[in-house]
Design a protein around this motif. Structure first.
Motif, PDB file in Angstrom:
ATOM      1  N   GLU A   1       0.837  -1.204   0.000  1.00 27.62           N
ATOM      2  CA  GLU A   1       0.000   0.000   0.000  1.00 27.62           C
ATOM      3  C   GLU A   1       0.875   1.258   0.000  1.00 27.62           C
ATOM      4  O   GLU A   1       0.580   2.231  -0.707  1.00 27.62           O
ATOM      5  CB  GLU A   1      -0.911  -0.007   1.233  1.00 27.62           C
ATOM      6  CG  GLU A   1      -2.018  -1.050   1.197  1.00 27.62           C
ATOM      7  CD  GLU A   1      -3.046  -0.749   0.121  1.00 27.62           C
ATOM      8  OE1 GLU A   1      -3.538   0.391   0.085  1.00 27.62           O
ATOM      9  OE2 GLU A   1      -3.333  -1.650  -0.693  1.00 27.62           O
ATOM     10  N   ALA A   2       1.944   1.240   0.806  1.00 27.68           N
ATOM     11  CA  ALA A   2       2.846   2.401   0.882  1.00 27.68           C
ATOM     12  C   ALA A   2       3.486   2.692  -0.464  1.00 27.68           C
ATOM     13  O   ALA A   2       3.770   3.852  -0.804  1.00 27.68           O
ATOM     14  CB  ALA A   2       3.927   2.156   1.934  1.00 27.68           C
TER      15      ALA A   2
ATOM     16  N   SER B   1       1.886   5.301  -2.573  1.00 29.47           N
ATOM     17  CA  SER B   1       2.070   6.709  -2.244  1.00 29.47           C
ATOM     18  C   SER B   1       3.300   7.237  -2.969  1.00 29.47           C
ATOM     19  O   SER B   1       4.125   6.474  -3.456  1.00 29.47           O
ATOM     20  CB  SER B   1       2.240   6.858  -0.723  1.00 29.47           C
ATOM     21  OG  SER B   1       2.402   8.209  -0.357  1.00 29.47           O
ATOM     22  N   LYS B   2       3.423   8.557  -3.026  1.00 27.22           N
ATOM     23  CA  LYS B   2       4.525   9.177  -3.768  1.00 27.22           C
ATOM     24  C   LYS B   2       5.721   9.457  -2.874  1.00 27.22           C
ATOM     25  O   LYS B   2       5.613   9.419  -1.654  1.00 27.22           O
ATOM     26  CB  LYS B   2       4.047  10.493  -4.392  1.00 27.22           C
ATOM     27  CG  LYS B   2       2.877  10.365  -5.343  1.00 27.22           C
ATOM     28  CD  LYS B   2       2.431  11.738  -5.803  1.00 27.22           C
ATOM     29  CE  LYS B   2       1.224  11.659  -6.739  1.00 27.22           C
ATOM     30  NZ  LYS B   2       0.752  13.008  -7.149  1.00 27.22           N
TER      31      LYS B   2
ATOM     32  N   ALA C   1       5.565  11.028   0.644  1.00 22.96           N
ATOM     33  CA  ALA C   1       4.378  10.527   1.343  1.00 22.96           C
ATOM     34  C   ALA C   1       3.195  11.490   1.271  1.00 22.96           C
ATOM     35  O   ALA C   1       2.459  11.651   2.239  1.00 22.96           O
ATOM     36  CB  ALA C   1       4.737  10.206   2.798  1.00 22.96           C
ATOM     37  N   ASN C   2       3.057  12.141   0.115  1.00 28.69           N
ATOM     38  CA  ASN C   2       1.917  13.035  -0.105  1.00 28.69           C
ATOM     39  C   ASN C   2       1.843  14.134   0.968  1.00 28.69           C
ATOM     40  O   ASN C   2       0.775  14.565   1.382  1.00 28.69           O
ATOM     41  CB  ASN C   2       0.617  12.235  -0.140  1.00 28.69           C
ATOM     42  CG  ASN C   2      -0.516  12.987  -0.823  1.00 28.69           C
ATOM     43  OD1 ASN C   2      -0.286  13.919  -1.600  1.00 28.69           O
ATOM     44  ND2 ASN C   2      -1.753  12.594  -0.527  1.00 28.69           N
TER      45      ASN C   2
ATOM     46  N   GLN D   1      -5.080  13.121   2.629  1.00 27.81           N
ATOM     47  CA  GLN D   1      -4.099  12.040   2.733  1.00 27.81           C
ATOM     48  C   GLN D   1      -4.755  10.717   3.121  1.00 27.81           C
ATOM     49  O   GLN D   1      -5.828  10.687   3.717  1.00 27.81           O
ATOM     50  CB  GLN D   1      -3.020  12.431   3.751  1.00 27.81           C
ATOM     51  CG  GLN D   1      -2.146  13.581   3.254  1.00 27.81           C
ATOM     52  CD  GLN D   1      -1.505  14.363   4.384  1.00 27.81           C
ATOM     53  OE1 GLN D   1      -1.907  14.266   5.540  1.00 27.81           O
ATOM     54  NE2 GLN D   1      -0.510  15.166   4.042  1.00 27.81           N
ATOM     55  N   LYS D   2      -4.066   9.635   2.774  1.00 33.61           N
ATOM     56  CA  LYS D   2      -4.566   8.284   3.019  1.00 33.61           C
ATOM     57  C   LYS D   2      -3.654   7.547   4.003  1.00 33.61           C
ATOM     58  O   LYS D   2      -2.535   7.973   4.285  1.00 33.61           O
ATOM     59  CB  LYS D   2      -4.613   7.488   1.700  1.00 33.61           C
ATOM     60  CG  LYS D   2      -5.419   8.160   0.592  1.00 33.61           C
ATOM     61  CD  LYS D   2      -6.898   8.211   0.920  1.00 33.61           C
ATOM     62  CE  LYS D   2      -7.703   8.798  -0.248  1.00 33.61           C
ATOM     63  NZ  LYS D   2      -9.128   8.939   0.091  1.00 33.61           N
ATOM     64  N   ARG D   3      -4.151   6.411   4.450  1.00 35.38           N
ATOM     65  CA  ARG D   3      -3.359   5.589   5.365  1.00 35.38           C
ATOM     66  C   ARG D   3      -2.046   5.142   4.719  1.00 35.38           C
ATOM     67  O   ARG D   3      -1.008   5.051   5.367  1.00 35.38           O
ATOM     68  CB  ARG D   3      -4.190   4.375   5.802  1.00 35.38           C
ATOM     69  CG  ARG D   3      -3.674   3.694   7.057  1.00 35.38           C
ATOM     70  CD  ARG D   3      -4.700   2.789   7.715  1.00 35.38           C
ATOM     71  NE  ARG D   3      -5.267   1.830   6.785  1.00 35.38           N
ATOM     72  CZ  ARG D   3      -6.559   1.786   6.458  1.00 35.38           C
ATOM     73  NH1 ARG D   3      -7.413   2.649   6.984  1.00 35.38           N
ATOM     74  NH2 ARG D   3      -7.007   0.877   5.612  1.00 35.38           N
ATOM     75  N   ARG D   4      -2.084   4.904   3.409  1.00 35.13           N
ATOM     76  CA  ARG D   4      -0.868   4.492   2.711  1.00 35.13           C
ATOM     77  C   ARG D   4       0.203   5.577   2.758  1.00 35.13           C
ATOM     78  O   ARG D   4       1.401   5.276   2.741  1.00 35.13           O
ATOM     79  CB  ARG D   4      -1.180   4.111   1.273  1.00 35.13           C
ATOM     80  CG  ARG D   4      -1.695   5.259   0.402  1.00 35.13           C
ATOM     81  CD  ARG D   4      -1.818   4.843  -1.062  1.00 35.13           C
ATOM     82  NE  ARG D   4      -2.360   5.914  -1.889  1.00 35.13           N
ATOM     83  CZ  ARG D   4      -3.639   6.013  -2.253  1.00 35.13           C
ATOM     84  NH1 ARG D   4      -4.508   5.105  -1.837  1.00 35.13           N
ATOM     85  NH2 ARG D   4      -4.059   7.006  -3.009  1.00 35.13           N
ATOM     86  N   ASP D   5      -0.223   6.854   2.810  1.00 31.40           N
ATOM     87  CA  ASP D   5       0.742   7.955   2.881  1.00 31.40           C
ATOM     88  C   ASP D   5       1.475   7.932   4.222  1.00 31.40           C
ATOM     89  O   ASP D   5       2.695   8.140   4.279  1.00 31.40           O
ATOM     90  CB  ASP D   5       0.038   9.298   2.690  1.00 31.40           C
ATOM     91  CG  ASP D   5      -0.635   9.420   1.323  1.00 31.40           C
ATOM     92  OD1 ASP D   5      -0.017   9.014   0.326  1.00 31.40           O
ATOM     93  OD2 ASP D   5      -1.781   9.903   1.274  1.00 31.40           O
TER      94      ASP D   5
ATOM     95  N   ARG E   1       4.031   5.120   4.222  1.00 29.64           N
ATOM     96  CA  ARG E   1       5.261   5.478   3.505  1.00 29.64           C
ATOM     97  C   ARG E   1       6.071   6.496   4.302  1.00 29.64           C
ATOM     98  O   ARG E   1       7.310   6.437   4.323  1.00 29.64           O
ATOM     99  CB  ARG E   1       4.932   6.036   2.126  1.00 29.64           C
ATOM    100  CG  ARG E   1       6.207   6.295   1.316  1.00 29.64           C
ATOM    101  CD  ARG E   1       5.974   6.828  -0.074  1.00 29.64           C
ATOM    102  NE  ARG E   1       7.245   6.918  -0.768  1.00 29.64           N
ATOM    103  CZ  ARG E   1       7.621   6.143  -1.776  1.00 29.64           C
ATOM    104  NH1 ARG E   1       6.824   5.190  -2.221  1.00 29.64           N
ATOM    105  NH2 ARG E   1       8.813   6.292  -2.334  1.00 29.64           N
TER     106      ARG E   1
END
Length: 512
Positions: free
Chosen positions: A330-331, A334-335, A338-339, A370-374, A377
Motif C-alpha cells: 500500500e505504501a 504513495s509518492k 508521502a503526499n 491524505q490516506k493511510r498508505r501515505d 510510507r
C-alpha cells in the motif's frame, strides 16, 4: 563437516546447524521469560538460558538428520551488556540484569561525577548509560553487597554458556567492549576505571579474541559430542556485521528489527569528538566498529500495524500473507514525500546521533486529502532519514560508505530498501541468508576449528548477495530537501526545549 551456532537473544535462543558453505541445515527456537520487579527493572533467570538452549540443541541436531559427531565446532552469539553474578561453581547468585534494565541511574550519575564522560568515552568507546554492564555491577556493589562480595565472576550471556559448556570463565573482546570496563585501545580491562569505581577486575572473565578455540565440551548435558570444539563468539551486532561481510573499510551494516543498529568497519579505534556514535571491538580480530543505535524503527511500523492498519491485517489474514507485506505494498502506492507527511521515529526517545531521552515521535503535515498508505510510507521515509543522520556522522569521522548491507526483518521489504538507498544515495545490499547474526557465529566457529584460516576472507566467500538496490538521482534530490526540512523540524523543537517541557507536563501527577 558441520558447524553449530548458538544465538541467545533477548527473548529466546536459536540453535542453527550450518554446513561449511554457510547453508542452514536445521534450526530450533525456544523462548524464555523476562521478569519486571518494577516497570523499569528487567531481569532473566540465567538457568533458563541453559535449559532452553539444551532443548534447541537437541531439536536442531535431530532435525538436521546428521550425526552429532559430524559437528566439528560451535560458537555463541548473544544479547550484549546483560550481566549475571555467579559463584566459583558457576551457580547464579541473582537473576541476570538485562541490557534493557534502567535501575542504575544513580550509578550513572556517580560515574559521570567520579570519572567523567570524556574519560569513559576515550577509554571504552561508550557513553555512560544504564545499558552497559559496569553500571549493573556497581549496582550490585551498592545495593546487594553480600552478592557482590560472594560473586566469583560477573558473566555476560555468552560467558555463562561458555562456562556451562567448558567449565571455563571466558569472554571475547567484542562483548567485553560493551561492559564499560574494557580499554578498546589496549584490548584489556581498564585498571584505572575499575580502581576509580572500586570494582574488582578479578571478578571479570578472561577476555580473548573472537574465533579462539578454547577446547572441547566438558559437560554431558547436551546432545553435542564431547569432542566438539568450543570457539569464542561475539556480541550479536558484531556477529551480524561479520555475517553480512562487514570486513573492510566502507562497508556498513544496518540491522532493522525493533530498532536499527548501524555498524561500520574500522581498522583502528575511532572516536567522535561530539560522542554521537560509539566504538567497540569487532568480531574480526584486529578490527573495530563504529556503532549507531536508533531505538524505534521496526517498532514504529509495528505500532502502525497494530493501531491503524486493521484492514491490512484482515486482508493479510484472509490471504495468508504477512501484514507487513500488505502495508508496504500500500505504501508503494504513495509518492516520494508521502503526499506531504513527515514522521520522526523517536517513540521512546532518540538514540544516535541525538541521545535525547525526552524526544518523542512526530507526525507532521497531516491534511484531509491524505490516506493511510501515505502515513505508512512516511514512516518508512522517516526511518531512512534517521539512518542518514548517522551516515553523515560516520562521514564526518572519515568513514566513506561504499555499500550498506541490510539485515533483520526490515530488510525483507524491497520498498523500504529502495527508499533507504534513495535517501542515502548509497547502494544497498541484502544477502541470501537473513540470519546474519547466527551466520557470523558460524564463521567464527569454522575459523576457530581451522576450516578457514582467515575470518574476514571466510565471510567474504560465504556471504552471498541476494539483491541490490541502486539510488535513483531524481528521487534522491527530492529526498534531500525533505530530509533537511525534517532535521530542521527536530532542531527547532529541541532548541525551544519543547520535548523536555512536554515531558514535564505529561508527567505532572495533577493531570491524573
Amino acid at each position: 563437516m558441520f558447524i553449530a551456532s548458538l544465538d541467545l537473544g533477548t527473548t529466546g535462543v536459536r540453535t542453527f546447524i550450518f554446513d561449511v558453505a554457510g547453508t542452514i541445515l536445521a534450526s530450533d527456537y525456544q523462548e524464555w521469560e523476562s521478569y519486571y520487579p518494577i516497570p523499569s527493572y528487567v531481569e532473566q533467570d540465567a538457568n533458563s538460558w541453559w535449559e532452553s538452549l539444551k532443548k534447541t540443541i537437541e531439536a536442531a541436531i535431530k532435525k538436521s538428520g546428521i550425526d552429532q559427531t559430524e559437528i566439528v565446532s560451535l560458537s555463541v552469539t548473544n544479547q550484549r551488556e546483560t550481566i549475571v553474578p555467579v559463584d566459583k561453581d558457576g551457580n547464579t547468585l541473582h537473576n541476570a540484569l538485562v541490557w534493557q534494565d534502567r535501575r542504575t541511574t544513580d550509578q550513572v550519575e556517580f560515574i559521570k561525577k567520579k570519572i567523567g564522560i570524556d574519560k569513559i568515552y576515550k577509554t571504552t568507546g561508550l557513553t555512560i548509560d544504564p545499558y552497559f554492564s559496569a553500571t549493573k555491577i556497581l549496582w550490585f556493589k551498592d545495593n546487594k553487597p553480600e552478592i557482590y562480595n560472594k560473586a566469583y565472576k560477573f558473566l555476560l550471556v555468552s560467558d555463562y554458556i561458555l562456562f556451562k559448556l567448558t567449565g571455563q570463565f571466558l569472554t571475547d573482546y567484542s562483548n567485553a567492549s560493551r561492559t564499560m570496563l574494557f580499554d578498546i585501545n589496549k584490548l584489556k580491562y581498564s585498571e584505572e576505571i575499575a580502581s576509580e569505581l572500586e570494582l574488582d577486575l578479578d571478578k571479570m572473565p578472561e577476555a580473548l579474541e573472537s574465533g579462539t578455540d578454547v577446547g572441547e565440551i566438558t559437560t554431558d548435558e547436551t546432545l553435542f559430542d564431547k569432542k566438539t570444539l568450543v570457539v569464542t563468539g561475539a556480541g550479536d551486532q558484531q556477529s551480524a556485521a561479520l555475517g553480512v561481510g562487514v570486513t573492510s573499510p566502507g562497508t556498513i551494516k544496518l540491522t532493522t528489527g525493533t530498532g536499527s543498529f548501524m555498524l561500520a568497519y574500522l581498522d583502528k579505534p575511532n572516536f567522535d569528538p561530539k560522542k554521537r556514535v560509539l566504538c567497540s571491538c569487532h568480531a574480526v580480530p584486529g578490527a573495530w566498529v563504529q556503532e549507531a543505535s536508533i531505538f524505534t524503527t521496526g517498532a514504529y511500523l509495528r505500532w502502525f500495524r497494530d493501531e491503524l492498519a486493521r484492514e491490512e491485517c484482515l486482508e493479510a489474514q484472509n490471504q495468508n500473507q504477512d501484514a507487513y507485506d500488505i502495508i508496504t505494498r500500500e505504501a508503494n502506492g504513495s509518492k516520494v514525500g508521502a503526499n506531504g507527511i513527515i514522521t520522526i521515529p523517536h517513540l521512546v526517545g532518540a538514540g544516535a546521533p541525538h541521545w535525547n531521552p525526552y524526544a518523542r515521535g512526530i507526525i507532521f503535515g497531516l491534511a484531509l486529502g491524505q490516506k493511510r498508505r501515505d502515513l505508512a510510507r512516511a514512516i518508512l521515509e522517516g526511518v531512512a532519514f534517521e539512518v542518514k543522520k548517522n551516515v553523515e556522522v560516520f562521514q564526518e569521522l572519515n568513514i566513506k560508505p561504499i555499500e550498506l548491507r541490510l539485515t533483520g526483518g526490515g530488510s525483507r521489504s524491497d520498498l523500504w530498501n529502495q527508499i533507504i538507498s534513495d535517501v542515502l544515495g548509497i547502494t544497498c545490499v541484502r544477502n541470501v541468508i537473513e540470519e546474519a547474526t547466527s551466520l557470523g557465529a558460524a564463521i567464527l566457529a569454522a575459523s576457530g576449528a581451522g576450516i578457514f584460516p582467515d575470518i574476514a576472507k571466510a565471510a567474504e566467500s560465504i556471504c552471498k548477495v541476494d539483491q541490490k538496490w541502486l539510488p535513483d538521482k531524481s528521487r534522491q534530490t527530492k529526498y534531500n530537501e525533505l530530509y533537511k526540512f525534517s532535521y530542521d523540524l527536530y532542531n527547532l523543537l529541541q532548541s525551544k526545549n519543547t520535548f523536555k517541557r512536554f515531558n514535564e507536563i505529561i508527567q505532572n501527577k495533577d493531570m491524573d
